[in-house]
Structure formats: C-alpha cells, structure tokens
Write a protein that holds these residues in place. Structure first.
Motif, mmCIF file in Angstrom:
data_model
loop_
_atom_site.group_PDB
_atom_site.id
_atom_site.type_symbol
_atom_site.label_atom_id
_atom_site.label_comp_id
_atom_site.label_asym_id
_atom_site.label_seq_id
_atom_site.Cartn_x
_atom_site.Cartn_y
_atom_site.Cartn_z
ATOM 1 N N ASP A 171 0.844 -1.195 -0.069
ATOM 2 C CA ASP A 171 0.124 -0.132 -0.040
ATOM 3 C C ASP A 171 0.966 1.332 0.096
ATOM 4 O O ASP A 171 1.748 1.469 1.008
ATOM 5 C CB ASP A 171 -1.047 -0.171 1.145
ATOM 6 C CG ASP A 171 -2.066 1.195 1.261
ATOM 7 O OD1 ASP A 171 -1.959 1.843 0.468
ATOM 8 O OD2 ASP A 171 -2.755 1.271 2.230
ATOM 9 N N SER A 172 0.664 2.053 -1.143
ATOM 10 C CA SER A 172 1.397 3.325 -1.034
ATOM 11 C C SER A 172 0.461 4.487 -0.853
ATOM 12 O O SER A 172 0.919 5.712 -1.099
ATOM 13 C CB SER A 172 1.931 3.543 -2.474
ATOM 14 O OG SER A 172 1.297 3.316 -3.352
ATOM 15 N N SER A 173 -0.751 4.387 -0.601
ATOM 16 C CA SER A 173 -1.803 5.204 -0.298
ATOM 17 C C SER A 173 -1.153 6.230 1.103
ATOM 18 O O SER A 173 -0.723 5.742 2.085
ATOM 19 C CB SER A 173 -3.157 4.845 -0.027
ATOM 20 O OG SER A 173 -3.318 4.296 0.999
ATOM 21 N N GLU A 177 -4.598 4.527 3.671
ATOM 22 C CA GLU A 177 -6.013 4.593 3.741
ATOM 23 C C GLU A 177 -6.644 3.374 3.027
ATOM 24 O O GLU A 177 -7.641 2.876 3.456
ATOM 25 C CB GLU A 177 -6.737 5.835 3.424
ATOM 26 C CG GLU A 177 -6.163 6.205 1.728
ATOM 27 C CD GLU A 177 -6.676 7.654 1.239
ATOM 28 O OE1 GLU A 177 -6.606 7.714 0.044
ATOM 29 O OE2 GLU A 177 -7.172 8.435 2.163
ATOM 30 N N LYS A 178 -5.824 2.892 1.987
ATOM 31 C CA LYS A 178 -6.592 1.981 1.336
ATOM 32 C C LYS A 178 -6.552 0.453 2.176
ATOM 33 O O LYS A 178 -7.383 -0.324 1.905
ATOM 34 C CB LYS A 178 -5.545 1.545 0.161
ATOM 35 C CG LYS A 178 -5.597 2.736 -1.131
ATOM 36 C CD LYS A 178 -7.105 3.042 -1.754
ATOM 37 C CE LYS A 178 -7.217 4.115 -2.544
ATOM 38 N NZ LYS A 178 -8.387 4.307 -3.022
ATOM 39 N N GLU A 212 -8.467 -1.809 -7.097
ATOM 40 C CA GLU A 212 -7.070 -1.516 -6.338
ATOM 41 C C GLU A 212 -5.973 -2.423 -7.161
ATOM 42 O O GLU A 212 -4.772 -1.774 -7.203
ATOM 43 C CB GLU A 212 -6.917 -1.659 -5.028
ATOM 44 C CG GLU A 212 -7.924 -1.079 -4.050
ATOM 45 C CD GLU A 212 -7.549 0.492 -4.393
ATOM 46 O OE1 GLU A 212 -6.320 0.837 -4.626
ATOM 47 O OE2 GLU A 212 -8.518 1.242 -4.507
#
Length: 217
Positions: A171-173, A177-178, A212
């Motif tokens: 996850d790079s959000s 948050e993802k 996603e």
C-alpha cells in the motif's frame, strides 16, 4: 521472567532488528551476532535457542503489543466479534507501522516462501486462537446446524490476515487509507459469510479489489 530478564530479552530483539536493517541481511550466526553486540553467547541462549527463534519472537511481540493495547480499552471485552476483529487489525497495523522497515525486509519478495512463513508460525498459532474465540462467541446464539467449526474458520481468518498483511506491505496510499478500506471490507465480507448473508458484501469487496489491483493494468 523478572523485569531484568525481560529487559535483557528485549535488548537482544532490538539488537537483532537493528543489525538486520543496518546490514541488509539477517545475522548469519549467533557467534557473529553476539560478537558484534558485545554479548556473551550464553546470554543469547538464555532466551533463544536459535536466530530463527528471534524472528518468531519479533512477530509474537507485535501480536502481544497489539492485544495489550486493546485490553486497555474497557469496552473491548464486551464488543461484538466483528468489532473485536476490526479493532485488532487497526491496532496491529499501527504497531507494524512503527516497525515497517523491518517488516518489509523480513518479508522481502526475494526471500524463499518457507523462510518467510517460518517466522510467522508463532503468530499464526496465536492469531488462530484469537479467531477461534471470536467464532465460538459468534456461534453462541445460533442453532447447531448454523454453527461454524472454529478450526476451519480460524484457518480462513489466517488467510485473511495474510492477505491484509501483503496488502499493507504494498500500500502506497496516504496514511495507508487503502489498507483501512481493505480491512473494513474484508471483515464485513467475512462476517456476512459467517452470518450466511454474503452476496452484497462479496460484490462490494470484489469491486474494491478489482479497482485496487487491476484497474491500473
């Protein structure tokens, strides 16, 4: 274990993690690790039988720290199984965030799968025990023919755990948050399946995963 011994054990764990990150590899031998940290081997073996056992212990500490934080909330024990699982995941990934560099290295893609999964063997057992308790709680008000076997469903919960761990690593959000969304949707889906009403949440979770993982292909 005395307070002094707990501090000694923690010092070994911290030294192990620091050595790993500073050298881009796990310690090769107990001898070299102890020499590097000016530690007697007998001190190491007082707490750990091998370097692999230290790896397992690190993941155990992530789990125990998470549960310790949760149990400080007086409402946790009275919460519904679904809310307990949500709280666990959110807390667990906050704990992991404090150690993200180590986690990403320890579960690096270039490590052999058996090596990666080996260090998770202890936390797997602990998490499945927690999941089994949630399943048993959820079975209480159900007729026997609708109750779910804890052994099977706790294994499914572990698969969910592993999925979310991998999702978080990738996850790079902003503020992950993802991952928060993945936790909420996957837990909702799991409990809808548990309550025998899965269709709408399965579709919703499927749409989320498609967006996603596949929308950028």
């Amino acid at each position: 274990m005395s307070l002094k011994e707990e501090k000694e054990k923690l010092a070994i764990v911290n030294a192990f993690m620091a050595y790993t990150l500073e050298n881009d590899h796990f310690p090769k031998s107990v001898y070299k690790f102890c020499k590097k940290n000016e530690m007697e081997e007998k001190t190491f073996y007082k707490f750990f039988g091998s370097l692999d056992r230290v790896k397992e212990s690190i993941w155990e500490s992530f789990y125990k720290n998470s549960m310790s934080l949760l149990k400080k909330d007086e409402n946790f024990e009275m919460a519904k199984p679904k809310d307990k699982l949500l709280s666990f995941y959110f807390t667990f990934f906050e704990v992991l965030l404090l150690n993200r560099s180590y986690v990403l290295f320890a579960l690096a893609v270039d490590e052999k799968m058996m090596v990666k999964m080996g260090q998770l063997s202890s936390i797997r057992k602990m998490f499945k025990g927690f999941a089994s308790e949630l399943i048993e709680d959820g079975n209480v008000d159900k007729p026997s023919y609708l109750q779910h076997p804890p052994k099977i469903f706790s294994e499914a919960a572990w698969v969910q755990f592993a999925f979310l761990l991998k999702f978080w690593m990738e996850d790079s959000s902003a503020d992950f948050e993802k991952t928060d969304q993945a936790i909420e949707k996957s837990v909702q889906t799991a409990f809808d399946v548990f309550d025998n009403t899965p269709l709408s949440s399965l579709v919703d979770f499927g749409k989320f995963l498609w967006k996603e993982k596949f929308s950028t292909l």
